[in-house]
Motif scaffolding. Structure first.
Motif, PDB file in Angstrom:
ATOM      1  N   ASP A 149      35.725  37.940  38.073  1.00  0.00           N
ATOM      2  CA  ASP A 149      37.038  37.561  38.031  1.00  0.00           C
ATOM      3  C   ASP A 149      36.946  36.068  38.568  1.00  0.00           C
ATOM      4  OD1 ASP A 149      38.614  39.826  37.004  1.00  0.00           O
ATOM      5  OD2 ASP A 149      37.626  40.752  38.741  1.00  0.00           O
ATOM      6  N   PHE A 150      36.524  35.835  39.802  1.00  0.00           N
ATOM      7  CA  PHE A 150      36.701  34.539  40.423  1.00  0.00           C
ATOM      8  C   PHE A 150      35.288  33.851  40.851  1.00  0.00           C
ATOM      9  CE2 PHE A 150      40.708  36.480  41.371  1.00  0.00           C
ATOM     10  CZ  PHE A 150      41.403  36.326  40.482  1.00  0.00           C
ATOM     11  N   LEU A 151      34.954  32.597  41.015  1.00  0.00           N
ATOM     12  CA  LEU A 151      34.190  32.004  41.692  1.00  0.00           C
ATOM     13  C   LEU A 151      34.832  31.252  42.762  1.00  0.00           C
ATOM     14  CD1 LEU A 151      32.166  30.425  38.679  1.00  0.00           C
ATOM     15  CD2 LEU A 151      31.591  32.215  40.012  1.00  0.00           C
ATOM     16  N   ILE A 152      33.945  31.383  44.196  1.00  0.00           N
ATOM     17  CA  ILE A 152      34.674  30.453  45.043  1.00  0.00           C
ATOM     18  C   ILE A 152      33.758  29.704  45.726  1.00  0.00           C
ATOM     19  CG2 ILE A 152      36.250  32.512  46.084  1.00  0.00           C
ATOM     20  CD1 ILE A 152      34.007  33.048  48.208  1.00  0.00           C
ATOM     21  N   TYR A 153      34.444  28.333  46.124  1.00  0.00           N
ATOM     22  CA  TYR A 153      33.617  27.127  46.616  1.00  0.00           C
ATOM     23  C   TYR A 153      34.151  26.575  47.892  1.00  0.00           C
ATOM     24  CZ  TYR A 153      32.675  26.694  41.421  1.00  0.00           C
ATOM     25  OH  TYR A 153      32.237  26.750  40.030  1.00  0.00           O
ATOM     26  N   LYS A 154      33.197  26.110  48.551  1.00  0.00           N
ATOM     27  CA  LYS A 154      33.586  25.388  49.712  1.00  0.00           C
ATOM     28  C   LYS A 154      34.174  24.176  49.631  1.00  0.00           C
ATOM     29  CE  LYS A 154      30.601  28.434  52.516  1.00  0.00           C
ATOM     30  NZ  LYS A 154      29.440  28.656  53.496  1.00  0.00           N
ATOM     31  N   ASP A 155      33.997  23.574  48.821  1.00  0.00           N
ATOM     32  CA  ASP A 155      34.356  22.011  48.281  1.00  0.00           C
ATOM     33  C   ASP A 155      34.823  21.984  46.890  1.00  0.00           C
ATOM     34  OD1 ASP A 155      34.790  19.659  48.801  1.00  0.00           O
ATOM     35  OD2 ASP A 155      32.742  18.757  49.515  1.00  0.00           O
ATOM     36  N   ASN A 156      34.917  20.765  46.471  1.00  0.00           N
ATOM     37  CA  ASN A 156      35.342  20.361  45.257  1.00  0.00           C
ATOM     38  C   ASN A 156      34.224  20.957  44.178  1.00  0.00           C
ATOM     39  OD1 ASN A 156      35.629  18.934  42.643  1.00  0.00           O
ATOM     40  ND2 ASN A 156      36.665  17.216  43.748  1.00  0.00           N
ATOM     41  N   PRO A 157      34.673  21.566  42.976  1.00  0.00           N
ATOM     42  CA  PRO A 157      33.739  22.435  42.250  1.00  0.00           C
ATOM     43  C   PRO A 157      32.988  21.206  41.228  1.00  0.00           C
ATOM     44  CG  PRO A 157      35.830  23.302  42.203  1.00  0.00           C
ATOM     45  CD  PRO A 157      35.959  22.006  42.903  1.00  0.00           C
ATOM     46  N   LYS A 158      33.333  19.881  41.444  1.00  0.00           N
ATOM     47  CA  LYS A 158      32.626  18.953  40.687  1.00  0.00           C
ATOM     48  C   LYS A 158      31.474  18.685  41.806  1.00  0.00           C
ATOM     49  CE  LYS A 158      36.794  17.099  38.466  1.00  0.00           C
ATOM     50  NZ  LYS A 158      37.826  15.907  38.144  1.00  0.00           N
ATOM     51  N   HIS A 159      31.537  18.556  42.853  1.00  0.00           N
ATOM     52  CA  HIS A 159      30.497  18.194  43.817  1.00  0.00           C
ATOM     53  C   HIS A 159      29.823  19.204  44.421  1.00  0.00           C
ATOM     54  CE1 HIS A 159      33.714  14.852  44.209  1.00  0.00           C
ATOM     55  NE2 HIS A 159      32.772  14.730  43.046  1.00  0.00           N
ATOM     56  N   ALA A 160      29.881  20.684  43.972  1.00  0.00           N
ATOM     57  CA  ALA A 160      29.392  21.628  44.967  1.00  0.00           C
ATOM     58  C   ALA A 160      29.459  22.946  44.248  1.00  0.00           C
ATOM     59  CB  ALA A 160      30.057  22.238  46.252  1.00  0.00           C
ATOM     60  N   HIS A 161      28.394  23.787  44.341  1.00  0.00           N
ATOM     61  CA  HIS A 161      27.897  24.848  43.575  1.00  0.00           C
ATOM     62  C   HIS A 161      28.782  26.204  44.266  1.00  0.00           C
ATOM     63  CE1 HIS A 161      24.736  23.375  41.441  1.00  0.00           C
ATOM     64  NE2 HIS A 161      24.011  22.963  42.459  1.00  0.00           N
ATOM     65  N   ALA A 162      29.278  27.016  43.569  1.00  0.00           N
ATOM     66  CA  ALA A 162      30.068  28.327  43.937  1.00  0.00           C
ATOM     67  C   ALA A 162      29.322  29.008  44.961  1.00  0.00           C
ATOM     68  CB  ALA A 162      30.572  29.198  42.769  1.00  0.00           C
ATOM     69  N   VAL A 163      29.777  29.634  46.111  1.00  0.00           N
ATOM     70  CA  VAL A 163      28.901  30.267  46.708  1.00  0.00           C
ATOM     71  C   VAL A 163      29.046  31.964  46.559  1.00  0.00           C
ATOM     72  CG1 VAL A 163      29.084  28.749  48.766  1.00  0.00           C
ATOM     73  CG2 VAL A 163      31.074  30.520  48.584  1.00  0.00           C
ATOM     74  N   SER A 164      30.152  32.337  45.748  1.00  0.00           N
ATOM     75  CA  SER A 164      30.183  33.703  45.630  1.00  0.00           C
ATOM     76  C   SER A 164      30.844  34.246  44.323  1.00  0.00           C
ATOM     77  CB  SER A 164      30.962  34.611  46.792  1.00  0.00           C
ATOM     78  OG  SER A 164      30.351  34.398  48.065  1.00  0.00           O
ATOM     79  N   LEU A 165      30.336  35.407  43.895  1.00  0.00           N
ATOM     80  CA  LEU A 165      31.197  35.939  42.539  1.00  0.00           C
ATOM     81  C   LEU A 165      31.959  36.957  43.120  1.00  0.00           C
ATOM     82  CD1 LEU A 165      28.182  36.804  40.313  1.00  0.00           C
ATOM     83  CD2 LEU A 165      29.588  34.565  40.251  1.00  0.00           C
ATOM     84  N   VAL A 166      33.108  36.966  42.876  1.00  0.00           N
ATOM     85  CA  VAL A 166      34.196  38.046  43.413  1.00  0.00           C
ATOM     86  C   VAL A 166      34.848  38.772  42.101  1.00  0.00           C
ATOM     87  CG1 VAL A 166      36.474  38.261  44.491  1.00  0.00           C
ATOM     88  CG2 VAL A 166      35.153  36.327  45.122  1.00  0.00           C
ATOM     89  N   VAL A 167      34.569  39.938  42.285  1.00  0.00           N
ATOM     90  CA  VAL A 167      35.175  41.090  41.242  1.00  0.00           C
ATOM     91  C   VAL A 167      36.284  41.857  41.936  1.00  0.00           C
ATOM     92  CG1 VAL A 167      34.326  43.176  39.721  1.00  0.00           C
ATOM     93  CG2 VAL A 167      33.028  41.071  40.413  1.00  0.00           C
ATOM     94  N   VAL A 168      37.520  41.829  41.137  1.00  0.00           N
ATOM     95  CA  VAL A 168      38.451  42.648  41.669  1.00  0.00           C
ATOM     96  C   VAL A 168      38.408  44.166  41.022  1.00  0.00           C
ATOM     97  CG1 VAL A 168      41.194  42.762  41.580  1.00  0.00           C
ATOM     98  CG2 VAL A 168      39.922  40.415  41.820  1.00  0.00           C
ATOM     99  N   LYS A 169      38.497  44.824  42.058  1.00  0.00           N
ATOM    100  CA  LYS A 169      38.919  46.341  41.545  1.00  0.00           C
ATOM    101  C   LYS A 169      40.105  46.918  42.217  1.00  0.00           C
ATOM    102  CE  LYS A 169      34.951  48.480  41.069  1.00  0.00           C
ATOM    103  NZ  LYS A 169      34.376  48.914  39.880  1.00  0.00           N
ATOM    104  N   ASP A 170      40.366  48.067  41.529  1.00  0.00           N
ATOM    105  CA  ASP A 170      41.314  49.146  42.363  1.00  0.00           C
ATOM    106  C   ASP A 170      41.265  49.565  43.529  1.00  0.00           C
ATOM    107  OD1 ASP A 170      44.303  50.325  41.438  1.00  0.00           O
ATOM    108  OD2 ASP A 170      43.132  52.036  42.155  1.00  0.00           O
ATOM    109  N   TYR A 171      42.145  49.456  44.522  1.00  0.00           N
ATOM    110  CA  TYR A 171      41.711  50.079  45.676  1.00  0.00           C
ATOM    111  C   TYR A 171      41.067  51.473  45.745  1.00  0.00           C
ATOM    112  CZ  TYR A 171      42.434  51.430  50.736  1.00  0.00           C
ATOM    113  OH  TYR A 171      42.382  51.751  52.058  1.00  0.00           O
ATOM    114  N   GLU A 172      41.571  52.257  44.853  1.00  0.00           N
ATOM    115  CA  GLU A 172      40.955  53.816  44.671  1.00  0.00           C
ATOM    116  C   GLU A 172      39.843  53.873  43.619  1.00  0.00           C
ATOM    117  OE1 GLU A 172      44.045  56.634  44.772  1.00  0.00           O
ATOM    118  OE2 GLU A 172      44.970  56.126  47.064  1.00  0.00           O
ATOM    119  N   GLU A 173      39.458  52.924  43.108  1.00  0.00           N
ATOM    120  CA  GLU A 173      38.529  52.950  42.088  1.00  0.00           C
ATOM    121  C   GLU A 173      37.205  53.355  42.604  1.00  0.00           C
ATOM    122  OE1 GLU A 173      37.260  50.119  38.222  1.00  0.00           O
ATOM    123  OE2 GLU A 173      38.579  49.503  39.578  1.00  0.00           O
TER     124      GLU A 173
END
Length: 250
Positions: A149-173
């Protein structure tokens, strides 16, 4: 500048709705001051540091509305439109704004042209996770090319690589082991951490039950009280193995 303005391009399919930021100074404000990078719309010159226009997804629109650095306005389709049509578009945008802000839960918003607009519970969860990651100081973009669902960066995406992949799940899934393994392979190939995120509703305890809520609380306050829970890959694998062991015993 304390607020940018974006024009809403609404569609009957709520997921296809987006907003356009057309003023260059507003684009700069969003990217440099608000950590919202959007998607370039149009072709920028090689010398331009920012795109001429910025396209915002629903998650970015909702973040800006909740944090009050973005104002949504209705589009002007035709200068010859009558007042009723213009008022209908304004009403639709006002309804969308309230839905994104969380003051109405899964309410169907209808414009004067018959467009019915509503968000699914899953999309609401994605909006909430996106905002939570932003509040933690990350730059958040979209990870569809990696199946996340998302990628997270610690800085500007133009100058840094993403540190994590984030997948959203239902709380009881439940965590299907085959899905966890698939995500694990992708994360390993792109050398990124993998996190699963889920939204725990206000009053929901750790066992999945619910606690009694004050009936006088508004929906908006309940939404604000929702919490986001993050689960690491190791924990997800452990849970999936435990579930498989339980099924074998049964």
């Amino acid at each position: 500048m304390s607020m940018a303005v974006a024009t809403v391009i609404a569609a009957s399919d709520a997921d296809a709705t987006y907003a356009l930021v057309t003023e260059p100074e507003h684009v700069v404000f969003l990217q440099q001051e608000c950590r919202v990078y959007g998607s370039p719309d149009g072709v920028a010159s090689t010398a331009a540091a920012v795109p001429p226009r910025l396209r915002l997804a629903l998650e970015e629109m909702a973040l800006g509305v909740v944090k009050e650095f973005l104002r949504l306005e209705a589009s002007v389709v035709d200068s010859n439109d009558d007042e009723a049509m213009e008022e209908g578009r304004r009403t639709l945008v006002e309804g969308i704004t309230e839905e994104l802000r969380g003051n109405t839960l899964h309410r169907e918003v209808t414009g004067s042209d018959g467009v019915e607009w509503t968000l699914s519970p899953r999309r609401h969860a994605q909006l909430r996770v996106f905002r939570d990651l932003w509040e933690r100081g990350y730059v958040v973009t979209f990870g569809s090319k990696f199946g996340a669902d998302f990628l997270i960066y610690k800085d500007n995406p133009k100058h840094a690589h993403a540190v994590s992949l984030v997948v959203v799940k239902d709380y009881e899934e439940e965590f299907a082991r085959v899905d966890v393994v698939s995500f694990c392979r992708v994360a390993k190939m792109v050398k990124k951490q993998l996190l699963f995120a889920c939204v725990r509703a206000n009053g929901e305890d750790k066992k999945g039950g619910t606690q009694e809520n004050d009936g006088n609380r508004s929906d908006a306050r309940n939404v604000a009280a929702d919490s986001v829970v993050y689960i690491s890959l190791t924990h997800a694998l452990l849970v999936s193995r435990q579930e498989e062991s339980t099924e074998e015993l049964v």
